[in-house]
Write a protein that holds these residues in place. Sequence first.
Motif, PDB file in Angstrom:
ATOM      1  N   UNK A  99       0.834  -1.208   0.000  1.00 20.51           N
ATOM      2  CA  UNK A  99       0.000   0.000   0.000  1.00 20.51           C
ATOM      3  C   UNK A  99       0.868   1.258   0.000  1.00 20.51           C
ATOM      4  N   UNK A 100       1.958   1.230   0.742  1.00 24.91           N
ATOM      5  CA  UNK A 100       2.849   2.387   0.763  1.00 24.91           C
ATOM      6  C   UNK A 100       3.530   2.591  -0.588  1.00 24.91           C
ATOM      7  N   UNK A 101       3.921   1.505  -1.229  1.00 23.62           N
ATOM      8  CA  UNK A 101       4.533   1.627  -2.559  1.00 23.62           C
ATOM      9  C   UNK A 101       3.528   2.238  -3.534  1.00 23.62           C
ATOM     10  N   UNK A 102       2.285   1.769  -3.488  1.00 21.62           N
ATOM     11  CA  UNK A 102       1.255   2.342  -4.382  1.00 21.62           C
ATOM     12  C   UNK A 102       1.081   3.834  -4.120  1.00 21.62           C
ATOM     13  N   UNK A 103       1.009   4.219  -2.852  1.00 16.88           N
ATOM     14  CA  UNK A 103       0.842   5.633  -2.515  1.00 16.88           C
ATOM     15  C   UNK A 103       2.071   6.438  -2.952  1.00 16.88           C
ATOM     16  N   UNK A 104       3.253   5.887  -2.714  1.00 10.72           N
ATOM     17  CA  UNK A 104       4.478   6.569  -3.116  1.00 10.72           C
ATOM     18  C   UNK A 104       4.569   6.769  -4.613  1.00 10.72           C
ATOM     19  N   UNK A 105       4.085   5.794  -5.372  1.00 10.22           N
ATOM     20  CA  UNK A 105       4.118   5.911  -6.833  1.00 10.22           C
ATOM     21  C   UNK A 105       3.173   7.012  -7.323  1.00 10.22           C
ATOM     22  N   UNK A 106       2.135   7.289  -6.566  1.00 10.01           N
ATOM     23  CA  UNK A 106       1.241   8.401  -6.904  1.00 10.01           C
ATOM     24  C   UNK A 106       1.956   9.728  -6.630  1.00 10.01           C
ATOM     25  N   UNK A 107       2.705   9.783  -5.543  1.00  7.93           N
ATOM     26  CA  UNK A 107       3.379  11.023  -5.158  1.00  7.93           C
ATOM     27  C   UNK A 107       4.596  11.354  -6.014  1.00  7.93           C
ATOM     28  N   UNK A 108       5.299  10.326  -6.490  1.00  2.00           N
ATOM     29  CA  UNK A 108       6.586  10.537  -7.147  1.00  2.00           C
ATOM     30  C   UNK A 108       6.607   9.873  -8.515  1.00  2.00           C
ATOM     31  N   UNK A 109       7.307  10.466  -9.471  1.00  2.00           N
ATOM     32  CA  UNK A 109       7.375   9.915 -10.832  1.00  2.00           C
ATOM     33  C   UNK A 109       8.013   8.529 -10.871  1.00  2.00           C
ATOM     34  N   UNK A 110       7.625   7.746 -11.869  1.00  2.00           N
ATOM     35  CA  UNK A 110       8.072   6.367 -12.033  1.00  2.00           C
ATOM     36  C   UNK A 110       9.559   6.107 -11.895  1.00  2.00           C
ATOM     37  N   UNK A 111      10.425   6.868 -12.564  1.00  2.73           N
ATOM     38  CA  UNK A 111      11.857   6.572 -12.449  1.00  2.73           C
ATOM     39  C   UNK A 111      12.389   6.678 -11.018  1.00  2.73           C
ATOM     40  N   UNK A 112      11.770   7.514 -10.199  1.00  5.81           N
ATOM     41  CA  UNK A 112      12.216   7.666  -8.820  1.00  5.81           C
ATOM     42  C   UNK A 112      11.788   6.500  -7.929  1.00  5.81           C
ATOM     43  N   UNK A 113      10.787   5.742  -8.370  1.00  3.26           N
ATOM     44  CA  UNK A 113      10.230   4.699  -7.512  1.00  3.26           C
ATOM     45  C   UNK A 113      10.460   3.289  -8.032  1.00  3.26           C
ATOM     46  N   UNK A 114      11.046   3.125  -9.184  1.00  3.62           N
ATOM     47  CA  UNK A 114      11.205   1.811  -9.798  1.00  3.62           C
ATOM     48  C   UNK A 114      11.949   0.826  -8.898  1.00  3.62           C
ATOM     49  N   UNK A 115      12.923   1.302  -8.159  1.00  2.64           N
ATOM     50  CA  UNK A 115      13.717   0.419  -7.301  1.00  2.64           C
ATOM     51  C   UNK A 115      12.989  -0.018  -6.030  1.00  2.64           C
ATOM     52  N   UNK A 116      11.779   0.489  -5.797  1.00  3.47           N
ATOM     53  CA  UNK A 116      11.011   0.078  -4.628  1.00  3.47           C
ATOM     54  C   UNK A 116      10.359  -1.283  -4.813  1.00  3.47           C
ATOM     55  N   UNK A 117      10.218  -1.707  -6.055  1.00  8.37           N
ATOM     56  CA  UNK A 117       9.574  -3.002  -6.329  1.00  8.37           C
ATOM     57  C   UNK A 117      10.444  -4.137  -5.839  1.00  8.37           C
ATOM     58  N   UNK A 118       9.812  -5.126  -5.250  1.00 12.02           N
ATOM     59  CA  UNK A 118      10.525  -6.325  -4.785  1.00 12.02           C
ATOM     60  C   UNK A 118      10.225  -7.467  -5.736  1.00 12.02           C
TER      61      UNK A 118
END
Length: 119
Positions: A99-118
Amino acid sequence: MDVSTAADDVLLGASLRQIAAEYRDELIDGFGFRRDEVTPETFRAETGTFMRRLARHLGERHAGDPRAGHALREWVMLTDHYEAWDALLSGFEIDGRDALVRRGKVLFPGPLTAHWERD
């Protein structure tokens, strides 16, 4: 207060909200402002900058420590600082991660969050 001292306080149980308030109060006192001269905007930017550095420090130096993870988990519910989100989602195992990853992806652009995926 410096970042290392603040991190030590977090590891002893202080919340990041407490750290932010203490840091801001130190600035207010250090500059000699009277409390009637202070507004919510007083030192907001400086406190934000300090908290970003602290979040990054916790993520880099204390990754995996549940005390730091808990403090960051609470803090991201109050802030949209990328550094706090990134430190939490890059370095800690937490409940409700998806849920936090989903929320973070809304807040921040894709390239900044790609490494959050497990995997």
